[in-house]
Design an enzyme around this catalytic site. Structure first.
Site, PDB file in Angstrom:
ATOM      1  N   ASP A 103     -12.748   9.582   0.861  1.00  0.00           N
ATOM      2  CA  ASP A 103     -11.625   8.658   0.982  1.00  0.00           C
ATOM      3  C   ASP A 103     -11.092   8.776   2.412  1.00  0.00           C
ATOM      4  OD1 ASP A 103      -9.836   7.125  -1.356  1.00  0.00           O
ATOM      5  OD2 ASP A 103      -8.774   7.456   0.526  1.00  0.00           O
ATOM      6  N   ARG A 160       6.705   0.851   2.990  1.00  0.00           N
ATOM      7  CA  ARG A 160       5.853   2.047   2.886  1.00  0.00           C
ATOM      8  C   ARG A 160       6.121   3.041   4.023  1.00  0.00           C
ATOM      9  NH1 ARG A 160       0.502   0.990  -0.046  1.00  0.00           N
ATOM     10  NH2 ARG A 160       1.307  -0.017  -1.906  1.00  0.00           N
TER      11      ARG A 160
END
Ligand SMILES: C[S@@+](CC[C@H](N)C(=O)[O-])C[C@H]1O[C@@H](n2cnc3c(N)ncnc32)[C@H](O)[C@@H]1O
Length: 291
Positions: free
Chosen positions: A161, A50
């Site tokens: 978020d 990632r």
């Protein structure tokens, strides 16, 4: 931070030293402290892949160099792209449809209760909202129940978020046509407009008058003191706590309990459960709990 250090085949390429076990431990401690996300030993490869392309692009020579950069940062901003990279944003419209069927049965009762108390406000929170499909599905559901009611209802929807990238997507409300397949056609007609997206692809955007009903904010669920002034009628926190360990889940669930109005509901993801946690909720249905 290094500049690009070697040239291969005409392209500049940084040489990035591989992620060591020690680096992985440092990162996972940092990620846990900052986001509550707990990465076990099997997640080393995930972290490596990632981060890799971004670190190369940004000219880091090692994962450790990047770690030191974040640790030295005083502003709190340097950690944000790391959390963006490691958070899993999978979501969809009307995901876990039984939650929406449940709402269809309880919203009329909630409305009746509120009418008795002359309360005309609904407060709803999608915690860990990802790209917004969840909160927009809730908005369509609420609108269906409130649309012909007089006097007008005040619908307050909060969507939060930790990832700034994903929040930007959520507030843009622009989706691939395929993602909208799960939305009933009459809702598509009412809430979306067709738009040409990047590369002339046909996309669907939530109409601005509906987007503006939702307040999108970056909020880390690990924040010690939650700053909300009003209690919520229900909270969706689905497929978020799955990344947290039990003590972290327990603290969060007790905060949700305090933040809900009496009889308010907490919805969690289908692969999650409050079993084994110390909590004060009543069980309503699998993955649905009531205060
Ligand atoms: C898998 S998505 C779930 C989306 C949606 N709730 C659903 O069920 O379809 C998990 C979301 O939780 C967010 N998240 C993870 N850790 C968080 C934290 N500490 N605070 C706030 N959001 C977090 C991620 O950025 C991600 O967008």
């Amino acid at each position: 931070m290094s500049l690009f250090s070697s040239a291969t085949g005409g392209h500049l390429k940084a040489e990035l030293k591989d992620l060591t076990d020690e680096d992985f431990d440092l990162f996972r401690r940092l990620i846990y402290e900052q986001s509550g996300i707990s990465l076990n030993d099997t997640k080393k490869e995930l972290l490596r892949t990632r981060l890799r392309s971004r670190l190369i692009r940004e000219g880091y020579r090692s994962y450790r160099e990047y770690y030191s950069f974040i640790k030295k940062d005083q502003t709190g901003n340097a950690i944000v792209p790391l959390l963006d990279d490691i958070s899993t944003n999978l979501t969809s419209f009307f995901r876990e449809i039984n939650h929406f069927s449940f709402l269809d049965t309880v919203i009329p009762k909630m409305i009746a209760e509120k009418e008795k108390k002359r309360d005309s406000t609904f407060r709803i929170w999608s915690a860990g909202c990802s790209s917004g499909e969840e909160v927009y599905s809730l908005l369509f559901t609420m609108q269906a129940h409130l649309k012909n009611k007089k006097p007008e209802w005040n619908l307050k929807m909060l969507a939060t978020d930790i990832s700034t990238d994903i929040l930007q997507k959520a507030s843009n409300g622009l989706y691939d046509v395929k993602r909208v397949d799960a939305v009933p056609p009459y809702m598509v007609k009412k809430y979306f407009v067709k738009e040409l997206g990047p590369k002339g692809r046909e996309m669907m955007r939530i109409k601005p008058e509906y987007r503006q009903i939702v307040t999108f904010r970056r909020f880390n669920l690990m924040t010690e003191n939650f700053p909300f002034k009003h209690q919520f009628d229900y909270i969706f926190c689905r497929n978020v706590m799955i990344y947290f360990d039990k003590p972290t889940q327990e603290v969060l669930v007790s905060k949700y309990h305090k933040l809900l109005k009496p009889n308010g509901y907490l919805f969690i993801g289908h692969s999650e459960s409050l079993t084994g946690l110390n909590h004060s909720f009543r069980y309503a249905q699998p993955t649905i709990y009531q205060k």
